[in-house]
Write an enzyme that holds these catalytic residues in place. Structure first.
Site, PDB file in Angstrom:
ATOM      1  N   HIS A 182      30.303  28.579 -60.102  1.00 54.08           N
ATOM      2  CA  HIS A 182      31.713  28.198 -60.282  1.00 54.08           C
ATOM      3  C   HIS A 182      32.443  29.256 -61.099  1.00 54.08           C
ATOM      4  O   HIS A 182      33.598  29.592 -60.828  1.00 54.08           O
ATOM      5  CB  HIS A 182      31.805  26.835 -60.963  1.00 54.08           C
ATOM      6  CG  HIS A 182      31.229  25.710 -60.146  1.00 54.08           C
ATOM      7  ND1 HIS A 182      31.523  25.558 -58.812  1.00 54.08           N
ATOM      8  CD2 HIS A 182      30.376  24.700 -60.462  1.00 54.08           C
ATOM      9  CE1 HIS A 182      30.871  24.492 -58.342  1.00 54.08           C
ATOM     10  NE2 HIS A 182      30.166  23.961 -59.327  1.00 54.08           N
ATOM     11  N   ASP A 233      34.223  27.049 -50.791  1.00 57.42           N
ATOM     12  CA  ASP A 233      32.925  26.374 -50.791  1.00 57.42           C
ATOM     13  C   ASP A 233      31.798  27.401 -50.889  1.00 57.42           C
ATOM     14  O   ASP A 233      31.918  28.512 -50.376  1.00 57.42           O
ATOM     15  CB  ASP A 233      32.785  25.543 -49.508  1.00 57.42           C
ATOM     16  CG  ASP A 233      31.693  24.508 -49.615  1.00 57.42           C
ATOM     17  OD1 ASP A 233      31.204  24.266 -50.735  1.00 57.42           O
ATOM     18  OD2 ASP A 233      31.326  23.942 -48.579  1.00 57.42           O
ATOM     19  N   LEU A 282      54.357  35.342 -55.394  1.00 58.88           N
ATOM     20  CA  LEU A 282      53.420  34.490 -54.654  1.00 58.88           C
ATOM     21  C   LEU A 282      53.345  33.136 -55.355  1.00 58.88           C
ATOM     22  O   LEU A 282      53.298  33.085 -56.588  1.00 58.88           O
ATOM     23  CB  LEU A 282      52.026  35.148 -54.620  1.00 58.88           C
ATOM     24  CG  LEU A 282      50.891  34.335 -53.980  1.00 58.88           C
ATOM     25  CD1 LEU A 282      49.978  35.253 -53.179  1.00 58.88           C
ATOM     26  CD2 LEU A 282      50.059  33.575 -54.997  1.00 58.88           C
TER      27      LEU A 282
HETATM   28  C1  IPE Z   1      32.718  24.579 -54.107  1.00 61.86           C
HETATM   29  O1  IPE Z   1      31.412  25.045 -54.215  1.00 61.86           O
HETATM   30  C2  IPE Z   1      33.385  24.483 -55.437  1.00 61.86           C
HETATM   31  C3  IPE Z   1      33.898  23.149 -55.851  1.00 61.86           C
HETATM   32  C4  IPE Z   1      33.944  22.073 -55.130  1.00 61.86           C
HETATM   33  C5  IPE Z   1      34.382  23.068 -57.201  1.00 61.86           C
HETATM   34  P1  IPE Z   1      30.221  24.021 -54.155  1.00 61.86           P
HETATM   35  O2  IPE Z   1      29.924  23.567 -55.546  1.00 61.86           O
HETATM   36  O3  IPE Z   1      30.523  22.919 -53.191  1.00 61.86           O
HETATM   37  O4  IPE Z   1      29.038  24.915 -53.636  1.00 61.86           O
HETATM   38  P2  IPE Z   1      27.846  24.496 -52.659  1.00 61.86           P
HETATM   39  O5  IPE Z   1      28.443  23.874 -51.431  1.00 61.86           O
HETATM   40  O6  IPE Z   1      26.975  23.551 -53.410  1.00 61.86           O
HETATM   41  O7  IPE Z   1      27.158  25.798 -52.356  1.00 61.86           O
HETATM   42 MG    MG Z   2      30.044  22.561 -51.229  1.00 58.63          MG
END
Ligand code: IPE
Ligand code: MG
Length: 225
Positions: free
Chosen positions: A19, A2, A113
């Site tokens: 991402h 996250d 792994l």
């Molecule tokens: C997590 O990062 C990635 C996925 C769910 C693909 P977020 O997209 O939830 O990032 P924040 O929480 O908005 O910072």
């Molecule tokens: Mg998030």
């Protein structure tokens, strides 16, 4: 994993770049886990609930995953990684499904792994699909023990996790491995996923080592006492 969006926001970049950087972090952590002789790593890449995000973010993520498979599959294979994808494959595109199939088939003999990628995964979905599969297989109610149901869960190829790490500062499970984390140790890190590296991994393992795991029993006797 996250915190991708916040990582990008901090840099005045679109969320997509967070991402993208998150994918790089996964590759680094896989290598770090191999170096530490971790045999099973499961990453939460896309949850059953992530479809609620704006459609451009969802399609961006789908494209990114496809690109990541074609970019990193050979390298993962060479590193000895076996890839498994857990989650509901019905809702993803044919292209992505084919990419998953290829990733699993081409790495199936690797043993260093096992990287399980949870994609369109939800812990509740997993429990329901396991029950449905058991019923379809003709398991009778009296035969449906915990061990039996475990065999139908999406992560049946792996032992229950020892350590669960959530980055990004939130302290919740968000419908990840509900069944499998009965006695897992939890570590919550404020680090945003794209910045999560070896230092943070070692810190989490350090915390894990300090935990006294009794699995519902009493404390194990100290050596020499
Ligand atoms: C997590 O990062 C990635 C996925 C769910 C693909 P977020 O997209 O939830 O990032 P924040 O929480 O908005 O910072
Ligand atoms: Mg998030």
């Amino acid at each position: 994993m996250d915190g991708n969006g916040r990582w990008a926001k901090k840099r005045f970049l679109p969320r997509f770049f967070g991402h993208k950087q998150g994918v790089e972090a996964v590759v680094k952590i896989v290598q770090a886990c191999i170096d530490r002789e971790v045999e099973f790593l499961t990453v939460f890449a896309f949850s059953s609930e992530n479809w609620k995000r704006p459609s451009d973010e969802v399609s961006g993520l789908m494209g990114l995953v496809l690109a990541a498979v074609s970019r990193y599959l050979a390298r993962m294979g060479a590193m000895g990684v076996r890839i498994r994808v857990i989650g509901d494959r019905e809702a993803v595109s044919v292209k992505l499904r084919q990419a998953w199939d290829e990733a699993e088939a081409s790495t199936q003999h690797n043993t260093k792994l096992t990287l399980s990628v949870a994609f369109n995964y939800g812990g509740r979905w997993d429990i329901v699909q396991a029950c449905q599969s058991a019923i379809k297989a003709g398991v009778q109610p009296a035969e449906l023990t915990e061990a039996c149901l475990s065999e139908y869960m999406a992560l049946s190829h792996a032992p229950d996790p020892d350590l669960f790490i959530r980055t990004g500062g939130e302290m919740r499970i968000s419908n990840f491995l509900l069944w499998q984390v009965a006695y897992t140790e939890f570590v919550f890190s404020d680090c945003l996923w794209p910045e999560f590296g070896e230092v943070q991994l070692d810190a989490a393992i350090g915390l894990f080592r300090q935990r006294d795991r009794r699995f519902g029993g009493t404390a194990p006797a100290l050596a020499g006492v």
